[in-house]
Every structure is written in C-alpha cells, then in structure tokens.
Design a protein around this motif. Structure first.
Motif, PDB file in Angstrom:
ATOM      1  N   SER A  72      19.262  -1.704   6.147  1.00 49.47           N
ATOM      2  CA  SER A  72      19.315  -1.684   4.678  1.00 49.47           C
ATOM      3  C   SER A  72      19.319  -3.111   4.120  1.00 49.47           C
ATOM      4  O   SER A  72      18.639  -3.403   3.132  1.00 49.47           O
ATOM      5  N   CYS A  73      20.093  -4.009   4.734  1.00 48.76           N
ATOM      6  CA  CYS A  73      20.166  -5.395   4.239  1.00 48.76           C
ATOM      7  C   CYS A  73      18.837  -6.120   4.466  1.00 48.76           C
ATOM      8  O   CYS A  73      18.397  -6.908   3.614  1.00 48.76           O
ATOM      9  N   ILE A  74      18.214  -5.874   5.596  1.00 49.49           N
ATOM     10  CA  ILE A  74      16.948  -6.574   5.873  1.00 49.49           C
ATOM     11  C   ILE A  74      15.846  -6.042   4.951  1.00 49.49           C
ATOM     12  O   ILE A  74      15.073  -6.808   4.376  1.00 49.49           O
ATOM     13  N   ASP A  75      15.814  -4.726   4.767  1.00 48.88           N
ATOM     14  CA  ASP A  75      14.836  -4.165   3.820  1.00 48.88           C
ATOM     15  C   ASP A  75      15.096  -4.712   2.416  1.00 48.88           C
ATOM     16  O   ASP A  75      14.147  -5.001   1.668  1.00 48.88           O
ATOM     17  N   ALA A  76      16.378  -4.847   2.053  1.00 49.16           N
ATOM     18  CA  ALA A  76      16.709  -5.394   0.727  1.00 49.16           C
ATOM     19  C   ALA A  76      16.183  -6.818   0.612  1.00 49.16           C
ATOM     20  O   ALA A  76      15.582  -7.189  -0.409  1.00 49.16           O
ATOM     21  N   ALA A  77      16.370  -7.631   1.641  1.00 53.08           N
ATOM     22  CA  ALA A  77      15.889  -9.014   1.602  1.00 53.08           C
ATOM     23  C   ALA A  77      14.370  -9.052   1.427  1.00 53.08           C
ATOM     24  O   ALA A  77      13.833  -9.847   0.649  1.00 53.08           O
ATOM     25  N   LYS A  78      13.677  -8.154   2.133  1.00 51.55           N
ATOM     26  CA  LYS A  78      12.214  -8.120   2.040  1.00 51.55           C
ATOM     27  C   LYS A  78      11.778  -7.735   0.611  1.00 51.55           C
ATOM     28  O   LYS A  78      10.861  -8.342   0.034  1.00 51.55           O
ATOM     29  N   ALA A  79      12.464  -6.707   0.055  1.00 52.32           N
ATOM     30  CA  ALA A  79      12.091  -6.247  -1.295  1.00 52.32           C
ATOM     31  C   ALA A  79      12.442  -7.296  -2.347  1.00 52.32           C
ATOM     32  O   ALA A  79      11.682  -7.514  -3.297  1.00 52.32           O
ATOM     33  N   ILE A  80      13.574  -7.967  -2.186  1.00 48.88           N
ATOM     34  CA  ILE A  80      13.977  -8.997  -3.160  1.00 48.88           C
ATOM     35  C   ILE A  80      13.006 -10.189  -3.077  1.00 48.88           C
ATOM     36  O   ILE A  80      12.582 -10.739  -4.103  1.00 48.88           O
ATOM     37  N   ALA A  81      12.623 -10.566  -1.866  1.00 44.18           N
ATOM     38  CA  ALA A  81      11.662 -11.670  -1.707  1.00 44.18           C
ATOM     39  C   ALA A  81      10.325 -11.308  -2.356  1.00 44.18           C
ATOM     40  O   ALA A  81       9.637 -12.166  -2.930  1.00 44.18           O
ATOM     41  N   LEU A  82       9.979 -10.029  -2.294  1.00 42.01           N
ATOM     42  CA  LEU A  82       8.748  -9.552  -2.943  1.00 42.01           C
ATOM     43  C   LEU A  82       8.875  -9.641  -4.467  1.00 42.01           C
ATOM     44  O   LEU A  82       7.984 -10.164  -5.156  1.00 42.01           O
ATOM     45  N   LEU A  83       9.996  -9.145  -5.002  1.00 39.93           N
ATOM     46  CA  LEU A  83      10.172  -9.140  -6.463  1.00 39.93           C
ATOM     47  C   LEU A  83      10.276 -10.561  -7.008  1.00 39.93           C
ATOM     48  O   LEU A  83       9.786 -10.846  -8.102  1.00 39.93           O
ATOM     49  N   LEU A  84      10.903 -11.458  -6.251  1.00 39.83           N
ATOM     50  CA  LEU A  84      11.010 -12.853  -6.713  1.00 39.83           C
ATOM     51  C   LEU A  84       9.635 -13.521  -6.756  1.00 39.83           C
ATOM     52  O   LEU A  84       9.359 -14.357  -7.613  1.00 39.83           O
ATOM     53  N   ALA A  85       8.759 -13.127  -5.839  1.00 44.18           N
ATOM     54  CA  ALA A  85       7.430 -13.753  -5.808  1.00 44.18           C
ATOM     55  C   ALA A  85       6.456 -13.118  -6.798  1.00 44.18           C
ATOM     56  O   ALA A  85       5.629 -13.807  -7.394  1.00 44.18           O
ATOM     57  N   HIS A  86       6.535 -11.801  -6.964  1.00 41.95           N
ATOM     58  CA  HIS A  86       5.474 -11.109  -7.722  1.00 41.95           C
ATOM     59  C   HIS A  86       5.959 -10.322  -8.931  1.00 41.95           C
ATOM     60  O   HIS A  86       5.130  -9.745  -9.645  1.00 41.95           O
ATOM     61  N   GLY A  87       7.281 -10.230  -9.155  1.00 45.04           N
ATOM     62  CA  GLY A  87       7.813  -9.576 -10.353  1.00 45.04           C
ATOM     63  C   GLY A  87       7.913  -8.062 -10.265  1.00 45.04           C
ATOM     64  O   GLY A  87       7.408  -7.445  -9.333  1.00 45.04           O
TER      65      GLY A  87
END
Ligand code: NAD
Ligand code: FE2
Length: 414
Positions: free
Chosen positions: A97-112
């Motif tokens: 869950s934490c690793i998936d969260a990091a991946k999704a947050i890194a995506l949202l920070l880059a692309h909105g």
C-alpha cells in the motif's frame, strides 16, 4: 524465443541494505518526499533511516497517512506535502500500500489530477518523479512492477494504473525490514507472491509482433518472465511455511523477500490472470485482504486451467519439489495442485470462498465483475467467458475443484 524485461534501474537486495538509501536519494536530487504509514513512522528503525538520509544533506518531509488497501483519499495529503516541499523524488517505504501510494503520488506530482484519468493501461503521459521503493512485506513485488492499485470510493472495485512509467527508479529490498511481520501478514503477503509467480508462469503466451511490447503492459508469458517466475516459485515454496511458523528464521525471511522480488519481476511483465480478476469483487464483498482472496482462488484456477496449462503446471510442481511422474502429466498436475492446497492450508488460507466469507447469493455478481478486469481475464491460458467464470467461482465457493470440467480447450485466449 521472445523475452521482455522491464525493471527498475537499480535493484539492491540484502540484509542491511536499507542503509544504502541515503546515497540513492542524494543521487536523484535534494528534496525527498517520504511516503509511509503511521505504524512505520513510529518505529525506531524508521528514525534510523531518516538519520541516514539527513546525513547526506537531502531535505525531506514525511507523509505517514497511507492506509491499508490504499483508499485514493489517503493520497491527497501526500501530494500536498510533496508540493509544499517541492519534492524532486519520492521514497515509498512499507507494505504494497505504501509503495503503491508513493508511485501514485509521484505520478500526481509530475502530471497533476485527476487520478482517475490514469486508470487502465498506458494512460500515464510520461516519466513520474523518480521513486525509490523499500518493501517491508514479502510481498506484492510493487517495488519493481509497473502498477499501482487504489480503492476509489467512486468505483465498486479497486482500480489499477498500469504503465511502465510507474516502475520505481530504485528498489531496495532488505529482508530485515520484514522481521516484524506477524504470521498472519507473512502468510497473506507471501501467498500473494506465490500467486504472482504461478499466474505469471501459467499465463497465456501471445504470438508477438513488433507492436506487442507497446500495446500491452502485461504481455504474457515469455522467456525472461519464465526464468524469474520459476526461480520465485522455488524460493517461496521452500520458505513460506518456515517464515510463517518462525518469524525469526532469517534464511526463510531472506528467501521470501527474494522470491517476492522475482515474482514481481515476472508478473510485472507477463501479468496475472483469473485469481487476481476474481479477488477484486471478492475483496469488496468480504473485506478480506488481497493476498487471502487470490490464494483462496489458486487451486481452483489451476484445476480450471489444467487442460491448457498441464505442462506448465508440471514445471511449477518441479520448482516446488513435488514428485514428478514422468509417465503421467495428469498425476503430476494433481499432486502439484494438492501440494499447493496443503501448503496454503498450513499457513491459514481459507480453503473455499465460503470459508472466506462470501455468500452464495453473491456468486453471480462476483463472476460478472471478475469479467470486467479484461486486462487480467485475457491473460488466462484457458479461454474464459461469463459462464465458465461462474462455474469456477461456484467450485471455489463450494470448495470442490472436481466440479470443474477438465475437457481440453485448445484455442488460445489471445
Ligand atoms: N503494485 C503492485 O504490483 C501490487 C501487487 C499486489 C498487490 N498490491 C497492493 O498492495 C496492497 C497490499 O500490500 P501488503 O500485502 O504489502 O500489505 P499492506 O501494505 O496493505 O499492509 C498491511 C498492514 O501490514 C502492516 N505492515 C507492513 N509491513 C509490516 C512489517 N514489516 N511489520 C509489521 N506490520 C507491517 C501495515 O502497516 C498495514 O497495517 C494492496 O493494496 C494490493 O492491492 C500491489
Ligand atoms: Fe497480487
């Protein structure tokens, strides 16, 4: 021969390797968002890791609001923290869950926003912020896979974002981080890893052309995923029960983490199939963790697939150390499924969907919604339609895999 590898740029494995994270972070930038959950944030080990990062001069913020099974709402605070910091990279540390969260947050920070615009395959427009992934379970394999799975309150089922851009930049796998996993979590996450490896190895093989690798995130069974899957099955089969029975068995812990890493490498390219497709609706109705649902399905999925995947199931049996009857594929397949059933029983996995808490009145709904995961269903080695999915779910609910027809179906699913 056809093979595809997609992998982080760096994969580091070994006891104590978590302390290599400081320089891995410093090599990527000067501002790091750390994504974890409240349990780990309160752990002394976590404080030591933060000291290592601090000593490199990297500035960081900790977001510890991740919840199990990853409700999408739990990403919002992480994105805000990342914006305030001006994060250049993200470290995800914890379970899947934490690793998936990091991946999704890194995506949202880059692309909105919105996250929903990335649901499905190949919807991520370009690289995300680089992610360092450090698992504390063995495990989902998320540290090396191109997918993040979230629970969106607007959708009945969990949804996946699948894109090669989501593969972490660096995976650091330190089995010492799993020593605190209680037996139940060891069983659930370890069973998930076993299903990843077996589904990757028995998944359908496509006839590849030059478009295959661009048209599918999960491209089906191939030479490289097979190597990873078989090795993973060997490591996990030889250590899951030991790690469950004796949480302090360092060898078993290391083998489990290595096995789950290789299983992630395998299914991150080949894909998974019906166990995972069925788990999404089953999880919604029974509120049981992902690993339990996929494992409860596994013996039935293998029984369903045996007409089309017999020789592959024999190789799974060999990797697990099952006695192989050279003269009879059928007998070895039967022994392999029985071996897996018994292993799962010994680590506390429910033997039927009824035992998992699924009501008989919900079987039609589960079959219908399992078919909606087309990216998973299309990977199954035996073609499956609504009716045969319903038979599979029915047999898994009744706890009787002999209810399934084993007459051969020769056409391929894809
Ligand atoms: N991205 C992928 O490739 C992929 C693959 C499979 C599953 N998943 C997803 O991963 C999630 C499941 O991940 P998981 O099984 O690792 O569990 P998890 O991350 O949901 O964690 C479950 C619980 O275990 C605790 N925990 C984690 N590590 C611990 C440790 N070392 N000691 C004690 N407690 C610990 C957590 O704090 C949490 O309370 C699901 O959301 C699933 O959908 C993702
Ligand atoms: Fe899984």
């Amino acid at each position: 021969m056809f093979g595809v590898a997609r992998s982080p740029r760096n994969v580091v494995f070994g006891a104590g390797q978590r302390f290599s994270v400081g320089k891995s972070a410093a090599a990527l930038g000067s501002r790091l968002l750390v994504v974890t959950d409240a349990r780990l944030e309160a752990d002394q080990e976590f404080a030591k890791l933060m000291d290592v990062i601090r000593s490199t001069g990297v500035a960081f913020s900790v977001y510890a609001g991740v919840e199990p099974e990853l409700p999408a709402a739990s990403l919002v605070g992480g994105v805000s923290a990342g914006k305030v910091l001006g994060a250049e990279m993200v470290l995800g540390i914890g379970g899947g869950s934490c690793i998936d969260a990091a991946k999704a947050i890194a995506l949202l920070l880059a692309h909105g926003d919105p996250l929903s615009s990335y649901y499905g395959e190949f919807k991520v427009p370009g690289p995300t912020l680089p992610v360092i992934a450090m698992p504390t379970t063995s495990g989902t394999g998320s540290e090396v896979t191109p997918v993040a799975v979230v629970a969106d309150a607007d959708r009945a089922l969990k949804v996946g974002i699948a894109s090669p851009h989501l593969i972490p930049h660096t995976a650091i796998c330190d089995p010492e981080l799993t020593y605190t996993c209680p037996p139940g979590l060891t069983a659930i996450s370890g069973a998930d890893a076993l299903v990843h490896a077996i589904e990757a190895f028995t998944t359908a093989r496509r006839a590849p052309d030059h478009g295959t690798v661009h048209e599918h995130v999960f491209i089906g069974k191939n030479e490289i995923s097979d190597l990873n899957a078989l090795a993973a099955i060997g490591y996990i089969g030889a250590s899951l029960e030991q790690a469950y029975a004796n949480p302090k068995d360092e060898t078993a812990r290391a083998r489990m983490m290595f096995g789950s890493l290789l299983a992630g490498q395998a299914f991150g390219v080949a894909g998974t199939s019906v166990c995972h497709a069925a788990q999404y609706p089953i999880g919604v109705l029974t509120h049981t963790p992902h690993g339990l649902g996929v494992a409860a399905m596994l013996p039935y999925a293998l029984a369903f697939n045996r007409p089309n995947a017999g020789p592959d199931i024999v190789r799974v049996g060999r990797a697990l150390g099952v006695e192989v009857f050279e003269e009879s594929e059928d007998a070895t397949v039967e022994s392999t499924i029985r071996h897996i059933e018994q292993l799962l029983e010994r680590i506390g996995v429910p033997q039927s969907l009824e035992a998992l808490g699924l009501a008989a009145s919900d079987l039609d709904w589960v079959a219908e919604h399992a078919m909606l995961s087309t990216r998973l269903v299309k990977n199954n080695p035996r073609p499956i339609d609504q009716q045969s999915m319903r038979s599979l779910i029915g047999a898994a609910h009744a706890g009787d895999r002999h209810m399934l027809s084993t007459s051969s179906t020769h056409s391929q699913a894809v």
